[in-house]
Design an enzyme around this catalytic site. Structure first.
Site, PDB file in Angstrom:
ATOM      1  N   THR A 136       0.822  -1.213   0.000  1.00 41.65           N
ATOM      2  CA  THR A 136       0.000   0.000   0.000  1.00 41.65           C
ATOM      3  C   THR A 136       0.858   1.267   0.000  1.00 41.65           C
ATOM      4  O   THR A 136       1.865   1.339   0.705  1.00 41.65           O
ATOM      5  CB  THR A 136      -0.898   0.014   1.248  1.00 41.65           C
ATOM      6  OG1 THR A 136      -1.670  -1.169   1.251  1.00 41.65           O
ATOM      7  CG2 THR A 136      -1.815   1.227   1.263  1.00 41.65           C
ATOM      8  N   THR A 168       1.840  -3.217   8.503  1.00 38.47           N
ATOM      9  CA  THR A 168       1.829  -3.990   9.753  1.00 38.47           C
ATOM     10  C   THR A 168       3.226  -4.557  10.015  1.00 38.47           C
ATOM     11  O   THR A 168       3.874  -5.061   9.091  1.00 38.47           O
ATOM     12  CB  THR A 168       0.810  -5.145   9.637  1.00 38.47           C
ATOM     13  OG1 THR A 168      -0.466  -4.581   9.343  1.00 38.47           O
ATOM     14  CG2 THR A 168       0.732  -5.958  10.928  1.00 38.47           C
ATOM     15  N   ARG A 247      -6.117 -13.047   2.970  1.00 36.89           N
ATOM     16  CA  ARG A 247      -7.559 -12.799   3.100  1.00 36.89           C
ATOM     17  C   ARG A 247      -8.289 -14.067   3.481  1.00 36.89           C
ATOM     18  O   ARG A 247      -9.288 -14.024   4.202  1.00 36.89           O
ATOM     19  CB  ARG A 247      -8.109 -12.277   1.774  1.00 36.89           C
ATOM     20  CG  ARG A 247      -7.676 -10.870   1.467  1.00 36.89           C
ATOM     21  CD  ARG A 247      -7.939 -10.508   0.012  1.00 36.89           C
ATOM     22  NE  ARG A 247      -7.616  -9.118  -0.242  1.00 36.89           N
ATOM     23  CZ  ARG A 247      -7.549  -8.578  -1.447  1.00 36.89           C
ATOM     24  NH1 ARG A 247      -7.783  -9.316  -2.524  1.00 36.89           N
ATOM     25  NH2 ARG A 247      -7.253  -7.297  -1.596  1.00 36.89           N
ATOM     26  N   GLU A 367      -6.533  -5.294   3.464  1.00 36.74           N
ATOM     27  CA  GLU A 367      -6.644  -6.473   2.574  1.00 36.74           C
ATOM     28  C   GLU A 367      -7.898  -6.382   1.706  1.00 36.74           C
ATOM     29  O   GLU A 367      -8.579  -7.376   1.458  1.00 36.74           O
ATOM     30  CB  GLU A 367      -6.689  -7.764   3.398  1.00 36.74           C
ATOM     31  CG  GLU A 367      -5.541  -7.875   4.358  1.00 36.74           C
ATOM     32  CD  GLU A 367      -4.447  -8.772   3.857  1.00 36.74           C
ATOM     33  OE1 GLU A 367      -4.631  -9.378   2.777  1.00 36.74           O
ATOM     34  OE2 GLU A 367      -3.418  -8.855   4.526  1.00 36.74           O
TER      35      GLU A 367
HETATM   36  C1  LIG Z   1      -4.082  -1.216  10.568  1.00 41.38           C
HETATM   37  C2  LIG Z   1      -3.760  -1.407   9.116  1.00 41.38           C
HETATM   38  C3  LIG Z   1      -2.778  -2.306   8.738  1.00 41.38           C
HETATM   39  C4  LIG Z   1      -2.432  -2.466   7.392  1.00 41.38           C
HETATM   40  N1  LIG Z   1      -1.404  -3.305   7.040  1.00 41.38           N
HETATM   41  C5  LIG Z   1      -0.952  -3.321   5.742  1.00 41.38           C
HETATM   42  C6  LIG Z   1       0.209  -4.062   5.394  1.00 41.38           C
HETATM   43  O1  LIG Z   1       0.812  -4.765   6.231  1.00 41.38           O
HETATM   44  N2  LIG Z   1       0.683  -3.967   4.120  1.00 41.38           N
HETATM   45  C7  LIG Z   1       0.060  -3.208   3.163  1.00 41.38           C
HETATM   46  O2  LIG Z   1       0.545  -3.167   2.036  1.00 41.38           O
HETATM   47  N3  LIG Z   1      -1.065  -2.506   3.471  1.00 41.38           N
HETATM   48  C8  LIG Z   1      -1.588  -2.527   4.732  1.00 41.38           C
HETATM   49  N4  LIG Z   1      -2.688  -1.795   5.070  1.00 41.38           N
HETATM   50  C9  LIG Z   1      -3.319  -0.965   4.047  1.00 41.38           C
HETATM   51  C10 LIG Z   1      -4.703  -1.395   3.636  1.00 41.38           C
HETATM   52  O3  LIG Z   1      -4.641  -2.551   2.842  1.00 41.38           O
HETATM   53  C11 LIG Z   1      -5.373  -0.201   2.936  1.00 41.38           C
HETATM   54  O4  LIG Z   1      -5.679   0.744   3.950  1.00 41.38           O
HETATM   55  C12 LIG Z   1      -6.617  -0.574   2.170  1.00 41.38           C
HETATM   56  O5  LIG Z   1      -6.299  -1.365   1.046  1.00 41.38           O
HETATM   57  C13 LIG Z   1      -7.405   0.649   1.709  1.00 41.38           C
HETATM   58  O6  LIG Z   1      -6.559   1.556   1.073  1.00 41.38           O
HETATM   59  P1  LIG Z   1      -6.588   3.104   1.519  1.00 41.38           P
HETATM   60  O7  LIG Z   1      -6.464   3.151   2.993  1.00 41.38           O
HETATM   61  O8  LIG Z   1      -5.604   3.830   0.722  1.00 41.38           O
HETATM   62  O9  LIG Z   1      -8.068   3.567   1.168  1.00 41.38           O
HETATM   63  P2  LIG Z   1      -8.549   4.014  -0.288  1.00 41.38           P
HETATM   64  O10 LIG Z   1      -8.135   3.019  -1.298  1.00 41.38           O
HETATM   65  O11 LIG Z   1      -8.186   5.440  -0.502  1.00 41.38           O
HETATM   66  O12 LIG Z   1     -10.141   3.921  -0.127  1.00 41.38           O
HETATM   67  C14 LIG Z   1     -10.937   5.000   0.413  1.00 41.38           C
HETATM   68  C15 LIG Z   1     -12.418   4.628   0.272  1.00 41.38           C
HETATM   69  O13 LIG Z   1     -12.747   4.499  -1.112  1.00 41.38           O
HETATM   70  C16 LIG Z   1     -13.470   3.285  -1.315  1.00 41.38           C
HETATM   71  N5  LIG Z   1     -13.279   2.815  -2.685  1.00 41.38           N
HETATM   72  C17 LIG Z   1     -12.162   2.309  -3.240  1.00 41.38           C
HETATM   73  N6  LIG Z   1     -12.372   1.995  -4.532  1.00 41.38           N
HETATM   74  C18 LIG Z   1     -13.656   2.314  -4.796  1.00 41.38           C
HETATM   75  C19 LIG Z   1     -14.488   2.228  -5.955  1.00 41.38           C
HETATM   76  N7  LIG Z   1     -14.020   1.766  -7.134  1.00 41.38           N
HETATM   77  N8  LIG Z   1     -15.759   2.657  -5.865  1.00 41.38           N
HETATM   78  C20 LIG Z   1     -16.250   3.144  -4.691  1.00 41.38           C
HETATM   79  N9  LIG Z   1     -15.513   3.257  -3.566  1.00 41.38           N
HETATM   80  C21 LIG Z   1     -14.241   2.848  -3.624  1.00 41.38           C
HETATM   81  C22 LIG Z   1     -12.908   2.342  -0.281  1.00 41.38           C
HETATM   82  O14 LIG Z   1     -13.792   1.272  -0.035  1.00 41.38           O
HETATM   83  C23 LIG Z   1     -12.765   3.287   0.915  1.00 41.38           C
HETATM   84  O15 LIG Z   1     -14.004   3.389   1.563  1.00 41.38           O
HETATM   85  C24 LIG Z   1      -3.108  -1.691   6.402  1.00 41.38           C
HETATM   86  C25 LIG Z   1      -4.127  -0.817   6.791  1.00 41.38           C
HETATM   87  C26 LIG Z   1      -4.455  -0.664   8.128  1.00 41.38           C
HETATM   88  C27 LIG Z   1      -5.543   0.306   8.494  1.00 41.38           C
END
Ligand SMILES: Cc1cc2nc3c(=O)[nH]c(=O)nc-3n(C[C@H](O)[C@H](O)[C@H](O)COP(=O)(O)OP(=O)(O)OC[C@H]3O[C@@H](n4cnc5c(N)ncnc54)[C@H](O)[C@@H]3O)c2cc1C
Length: 387
Positions: A136, A168, A247, A367
């Site tokens: 991410t 993480t 997942r 995820e």
């Molecule tokens: C505690 C924690 C641990 C994590 N650990 C890891 C890790 O170890 N490694 C790693 O790589 N990542 C990790 N992540 C990242 C996690 O996978 C991402 O936060 C997640 O994939 C969402 O990405 P984003 O936060 O950028 O949200 P965004 O992608 O910006 O999404 C924002 C909103 O838009 C919505 N959205 C997205 N696409 C669409 C669409 N086409 N149409 C309508 N709505 C949409 C989403 O559902 C969400 O509500 C972690 C996250 C957290 C919070």
């Protein structure tokens, strides 16, 4: 004989003896070692690293990988049960095991050279080397194809630049599996702690997964030897393949969180006397708790069948999406409803419901968010990509 409130359909009877034994071992660990300390660790915002040695000794790290690499060689259902029992304790502990197993050991096993497997997997199984997974980036985790982190070949090395967000284990990791754009598509690199230009910074002020470390990673002209590139995969299918593994485990974890919450409110409402009778004697509390048991049972059967499909080699990512969506939604709703049934007592970490509810905010997001998994199913049903 009364049914088990945690397992109304006797799903346990569908397990093999080995699967039951794995479940019992991890359940005991959660009861004896996790539950007594986890409320405090969550309050302090501290990952209980002292548990890693025991987790490793039980064979829970990379548990599905073969014994020749120091792993337990268990089946996928056993891995699921491990996740379920750990998350009955806390999503942070399960996240640690998921990341180490499915996001770090799995890509080395599936995409690495024999030398890389020998070099890292036994130490990772033993908990001596901790991994993190960097996919991410800050500008949009749901759309990883837009990643900006890149690696450029330079002699025998690669030069890595960019950053990752929400990682993480980031600050406790000895190695990071980092996905980066190259001239030849997205590739995976094993970046080692101490490599010049590589830094991790912990994310503070989290209200969720407080007993887990989450970090930002930074790469400033980090020289990564060619020997640390995972040679056997190119493109987004590399990280996505890891995510399917993780997942799958995550579909099981929330079952444990929801079971913990239901058990807590069954105990609490049985003893809480209001208007001259236990809260558990009211129709509205019973309907709420019955509905929780219904949703938990559905989730248990979904994950077990998913595990059987995985062990048969026929599991599809779309099925994982449906189960991740269903089971995370089930657990976050149940945890919130349980928090309500605890009244004011439900707002401190003395009771588990609020901790699980807050943790599930991360689990339903990482995820693949709920929306992302819904759109995967929508695409499967209609044949139309609506992302
Ligand atoms: C505690 C924690 C641990 C994590 N650990 C890891 C890790 O170890 N490694 C790693 O790589 N990542 C990790 N992540 C990242 C996690 O996978 C991402 O936060 C997640 O994939 C969402 O990405 P984003 O936060 O950028 O949200 P965004 O992608 O910006 O999404 C924002 C909103 O838009 C919505 N959205 C997205 N696409 C669409 C669409 N086409 N149409 C309508 N709505 C949409 C989403 O559902 C969400 O509500 C972690 C996250 C957290 C919070």
């Amino acid at each position: 004989m009364a049914l088990n409130p945690q397992d109304l359909f006797d799903v346990r009877s569908l397990l093999t003896e080995e699967e039951r034994s794995v479940q019992d071992t991890v359940a005991r660990f959660t009861d004896e070692r996790v539950l007594p300390i986890i409320g405090g660790a969550f309050d302090e915002g501290r990952f209980p690293k002292e548990l890693v040695g025991e987790i490793a000794e039980m064979g829970l790290l990379g548990s599905s990988l073969p014994e020749e690499y120091g792993c337990a060689g268990l089946n996928s259902v056993s891995y699921g049960l491990i996740c379920q029992e750990l998350e009955r304790g806390d999503s942070g502990i399960r996240s640690f095991v998921s990341v180490q197993s499915s996001l770090c050991m799995y890509p080395i096993y599936a995409y690495g050279s024999e030398e890389q497997k020998q070099r890292w997997l036994p130490d990772m199984a033993a908990g001596k080397v901790i991994g993190c997974f960097g996919l991410t980036e800050a500008h949009g985790g749901s759309d990883p194809a837009t990643m900006k982190t890149h690696a450029r070949r330079d002699g025998d090395d690669w030069v890595l630049n960019g950053s990752k967000m929400w990682i993480t284990n980031g600050n406790v990791a000895d190695i990071a599996i980092v996905w980066a754009q190259t001239d030849d598509g997205i590739q995976g690199f094993v970046v080692e702690k101490g490599m010049e230009g590589f830094a991790a910074q912990e994310v503070k002020h989290k209200m969720s997964l407080r007993a887990s470390v989450t970090s930002a990673l930074f790469f400033d002209n980090v020289r990564v030897p060619e020997a640390n590139r995972l040679p056997n995969v190119k493109g987004l299918k590399g990280p996505l393949g890891c995510l399917t593994q993780a997942r799958y485990g995550i579909t099981w974890g929330p079952i444990g969180a929801a079971q913990a919450c239901l058990k807590e409110v069954l105990d609490y409402t049985g003893e809480r006397i209001l208007f001259g009778r236990p809260v558990a004697a009211t129709q509205s509390a019973q309907i709420k708790m019955a509905d929780m048991a219904r949703r938990i049972t559905t989730a248990q059967l979904l994950s077990l069948q998913l595990g059987r499909l995985k062990d048969a080699g026929t599991m599809k990512p779309q099925q994982v999406s449906l189960a991740k969506w269903n089971n995370c939604r089930m657990a976050i709703d149940i945890a919130r409803e349980c928090r309500d049934l605890l009244g004011g007592a439900g707002i401190t970490t003395e009771h588990a419901a609020i901790r699980h509810a807050l943790n599930m905010e991360s689990v339903i997001t990482y995820e693949g968010t709920e929306t992302v998994h819904q759109l995967v199913i929508g695409r499967e049903l209609t044949g139309i990509n609506a992302f």
